[in-house]
Design an enzyme around this catalytic site. Structure first.
Site, PDB file in Angstrom:
ATOM      1  CG  ASP A  80      -2.201   0.842   0.912  1.00  0.00           C
ATOM      2  OD1 ASP A  80      -2.138   1.706   0.008  1.00  0.00           O
ATOM      3  OD2 ASP A  80      -3.219   0.684   1.596  1.00  0.00           O
TER       4      ASP A  80
HETATM    5  C1  NOJ Z   1      -3.955   3.934   0.016  1.00  0.00           C
HETATM    6  C2  NOJ Z   1      -5.150   3.036   0.142  1.00  0.00           C
HETATM    7  O1  NOJ Z   1      -5.109   2.348   1.367  1.00  0.00           O
HETATM    8  C3  NOJ Z   1      -5.274   2.024  -0.975  1.00  0.00           C
HETATM    9  O2  NOJ Z   1      -6.504   1.376  -0.855  1.00  0.00           O
HETATM   10  C4  NOJ Z   1      -5.108   2.685  -2.303  1.00  0.00           C
HETATM   11  O3  NOJ Z   1      -5.256   1.730  -3.323  1.00  0.00           O
HETATM   12  C5  NOJ Z   1      -3.764   3.345  -2.366  1.00  0.00           C
HETATM   13  N1  NOJ Z   1      -3.670   4.370  -1.334  1.00  0.00           N
HETATM   14  C6  NOJ Z   1      -3.491   3.986  -3.717  1.00  0.00           C
HETATM   15  O4  NOJ Z   1      -4.238   5.125  -3.894  1.00  0.00           O
END
Ligand code: NOJ
Length: 751
Positions: A289
């Site tokens: 993430d």
């Molecule tokens: C953080 C989020 O937790 C995740 O779900 C997302 O895909 C990513 N950022 C990318 O934007």
């Protein structure tokens, strides 16, 4: 084939089955693809290999950035494998051309984006989509999203979010399918099928199962918080939708932010290496993430970037999203022998497999004569979005007033609409609106104005309840959460009241029938407001067709069929709250929980002294303009043998059926739900578990026989020895319209 060949083929088949290979995408398990990757790996320098493992965001941010820019130069040197948040065929092609023409090995980039509930055509938020209990509809929505996103060069979405969520305080509950692993798994598969389509066609996009794993169990519902989940609970609930997605061929997984049992999920050898890779044989790619690898330092398991990078890659995270630490640390980590080059090769292999599966080497570019924003949203897409919204609405309450139900509206000449949501286009898009544009949203105000003028109905609109006309026949109250602030990532709340409830309460004082239209991304607490309303329609954040879907539902062109997928609490203090809970040793069955205990037999039970245990609206609940009646379940046999079921003997399975009747004079859809409970097993099992559901359409007065099967799939659970098996048990089964009603039938599962 000769008999020997049959035997060999059979043995290979069994071997693949045991490794789970057969069930995953063939593109992830092709010897030709592996050969092609071998060739590429031979040509790649260590720097180029590491380059494939870096991902950077161009533009939008959901956390601190790297401070980097100058991606074109990095791409030309082969230092980047993926870019996200860059959209548009021209824009992505321009970057892709650098990878294809200027980098030494011409390896294409893969462009990603959070396409969560639509790209341009915004569908209802995922929790609302789950309330449709309609995987085929969700698959179609995902297909439309894939077509639009790929037109704009995006070939990878960070969706579906399949985190089981039992706590409505958590803002991200809006992004998933609620609290149930069975429903969650069916929905997970639907998203994967929809996004990935036939995989190597130019309108397919890779799915990403996120967030692996346990992210939805954040303590206190506070986003990014710690999670503690036993191995059994992990396997029984949290992992199931991920496994379903992997089996459906999902090309990628995302490692989560949270720490799971003291080990951050993005450096968790047990979940990433043991479960995902070893037990499931998963061959896709794992991306972190946003900076979740860098965050190992904040978690306290790495004191520097170098250790964080080493721990992450060794745990099996292939790609570093926006953390920049594989880029800065990995070369030296490999050269100094901390990270074996074989580990890098394996990760690069996982990345390349995904790029090959999508056909990116052959078709790296989008057609730049096209854009997802050419002209208006196609009518067919709008129609799907409207249908999705209509099916997602849950009729929570519908009083009888003057001899007939308040909804659908009939015989009304003047409608007063109050509340800011009636003309709020932006909030209708919900959290993670991707490229959704408020200009594409038809609001309630605009759709109702059009309908009213065609039907000779007068409508007034106001934001508060002060000016309700004296001659209005009904008041519609449109209020709810602020989608971007209160729901989605970093949108956790401790007070789950419905913003604007005071407008609803003031409207109730008008003495007119009041219909509450609630716009929210999570289960909210309606305990005080519900008794004052004559009807309540849970509208969620319905997307671009919000207005038309609401109007069709209010006037009975559409008949609500949505059902709760995450329990609506009576009070925040009940959270976490979910239907498939254990009994406890002192269940409160038969105890009147509506008042504080007055004697000791009322006190010493699992209960609160100031609130009931049950949710206000339980899992599976939802009303309709029709009414339905269920017969008691009918069994094909009253007992079965655990041994035979474990052995996969199809004859050992039991059929359970019930007659479901539409007792009204209006056609309607009913979501027929199948639940079980097992007693006498080596570990305690939930008071009810969903094991099947069918959405059936019934004409007025029509009766249908609805049948479910009880086989190994429905009966096996992780027992005391951590084996997923069927055990002898006393089994109760229900076929019912929600998780709390119905008449059980008993079945004996003998040894
Ligand atoms: C953080 C989020 O937790 C995740 O779900 C997302 O895909 C990513 N950022 C990318 O934007």
């Amino acid at each position: 084939m000769k008999p020997r060949c049959y035997r060999v083929a059979f043995l290979i088949f069994c071997f693949c089955l045991s490794l789970n290979l057969w069930s995953q995408s063939p593109a992830l398990n092709s010897p030709q693809v592996e050969k092609r990757i071998d060739q590429l790996l031979k040509q790649m320098t260590l720097e180029e290999k590491i380059g494939q493992l870096n991902q950077y965001s161009q533009g939008a941010a959901t956390g601190p950035g790297t401070g980097r820019s100058g991606y074109p130069e990095m791409v030309s040197k082969g230092e980047i494998g993926s870019i996200f948040n860059l959209t548009g065929a021209k824009e992505t092609n321009q970057m892709q051309r650098i990878a294809m023409e200027k980098s030494r090995l011409h390896i294409p980039l893969i462009f990603g984006l959070d396409v969560v509930h639509g790209y341009r055509t915004t569908f209802p938020v995922p929790l609302a989509l789950s309330a449709t209990w309609d995987p085929a509809l969700i698959e179609r929505a995902a297909r439309i999203a894939a077509k639009e996103a790929s037109t704009d060069g995006v070939r990878w979405t960070f969706s579906p979010m399949v985190d089981i969520a039992r706590d409505a305080r958590w803002g991200r509950i809006t992004e998933g399918a609620g609290e149930d692993p069975y429903l969650g798994s069916e929905i997970a598969k639907a998203y994967v099928r929809g996004y990935q389509g036939s995989l190597d066609s130019p309108d397919s996009i890779a799915a990403c199962m996120k967030h692996f794993v346990g992210y939805g169990a954040a303590e206190g519902g506070r986003d990014y918080n710690t999670t503690e989940i036993s191995d059994r609970t992990l396997r029984e609930y949290y992992l199931r939708p991920f496994k379903a997605g992997a089996d459906a061929g999902a090309l990628t997984f995302m490692s989560a932010f949270n720490s799971l049992n003291e080990v951050p999920a993005s450096a968790n050898l047990f979940t990433l290496r043991q479960i995902l890779r070893k037990e499931w044989g998963y061959k896709g790619m794992v991306v972190s993430d946003w900076q979740s690898l860098l965050e190992l330092k904040n978690h306290g398991i790495a004191n520097d970037d170098r250790t964080a990078a080493a721990k992450s890659i060794l745990a099996g995270v292939d790609m570093d999203m926006e953390g920049n630490i594989y880029h800065t640390e990995m070369l030296d980590l490999v050269k100094s022998g901390v990270v074996p080059v074989s580990v890098i090769d394996e990760s690069v292999r996982n990345v390349l497999r995904v790029k090959i599966a999508l056909g990116l080497f052959e078709h790296p570019y989008a057609d730049d004569t096209k854009s997802a924003f050419d002209g208006p949203i196609p009518a067919a897409y709008r129609q799907e979005a409207r249908k999705a919204a209509e099916e997602s609405f849950i009729l929570l309450k519908n009083d009888n007033a003057g001899g007939h139900a308040v909804l659908p509206l009939t015989d009304v000449h003047k409608i007063a609409v109050v509340g800011p949501m009636a003309d709020d286009a932006e909030d209708m898009l919900g959290a993670w609106g991707a490229k959704g544009n408020a200009k594409d949203v038809v609001t309630l105000k605009s759709a109702l104005t059009e309908y009213a003028s065609a039907h000779n109905i007068a409508v007034t609109f106001a934001d508060d309840a002060n000016s309700i006309p004296a001659d209005a026949d009904v008041v519609l109250v449109a209020v709810g959460e602020n989608a971007s602030l209160m729901t989605g990532e970093a949108g956790s709340r401790t007070h789950l009241d419905l913003p604007g409830h005071e407008i609803a309460e003031a409207a109730a004082k008008s003495g007119k029938p009041v219909v509450l239209l609630a716009f929210n991304g999570r289960p909210i607490v309606l305990t005080d407001v519900a008794p004052k309303m004559n009807a309540i329609l849970e509208a969620w954040f319905p997307g671009v067709e919000a207005g038309p879907a609401l109007v069709e539902t209010l006037f009975g062109v559409a008949n609500p069929s949505g059902r709760v997928t995450a329990s609506f609490p009576r009070s925040v203090g009940q959270e976490p709250l979910y239907y498939n809970a254990l009994s406890t040793g002192r269940p409160a069955t038969g105890v009147d929980l509506t008042h504080p205990p007055t004697k000791s037999e009322e006190k010493y039970h699992t209960r609160y002294i100031d609130e009931q245990n049950a949710p206000l609206y339980p899992f599976g609940y939802g009303l309709s303009y029709s009414s339905f009646e269920y017969s008691a379940p009918k069994l094909s046999a009253a007992s079965a043998s655990a041994k035979a079921i474990n052995a996969g003997d199809a004859n050992a399975a039991i059929k359970v059926s019930a007659m479901v009747k539409n007792t009204s004079n209006r056609p309607g859809d009913e979501i027929v739900q199948f639940y079980i409970r097992q007693r006498g097993t080596s570990v305690a099992r939930p008071v009810r578990e969903l094991k099947g559901f069918q959405k059936v359409t019934l004409a007025a007065g029509e009766t249908k026989n609805v049948e479910f099967t009880l086989s190994r799939k429905e009966l096996a659970f992780w027992n005391i020895d951590m084996k997923e098996v069927v055990e002898p048990a006393e089994l109760s089964v229900w076929i019912a319209g929600d998780s709390v009603s119905g008449t059980p039938a008993k079945i004996e599962i003998k040894p």
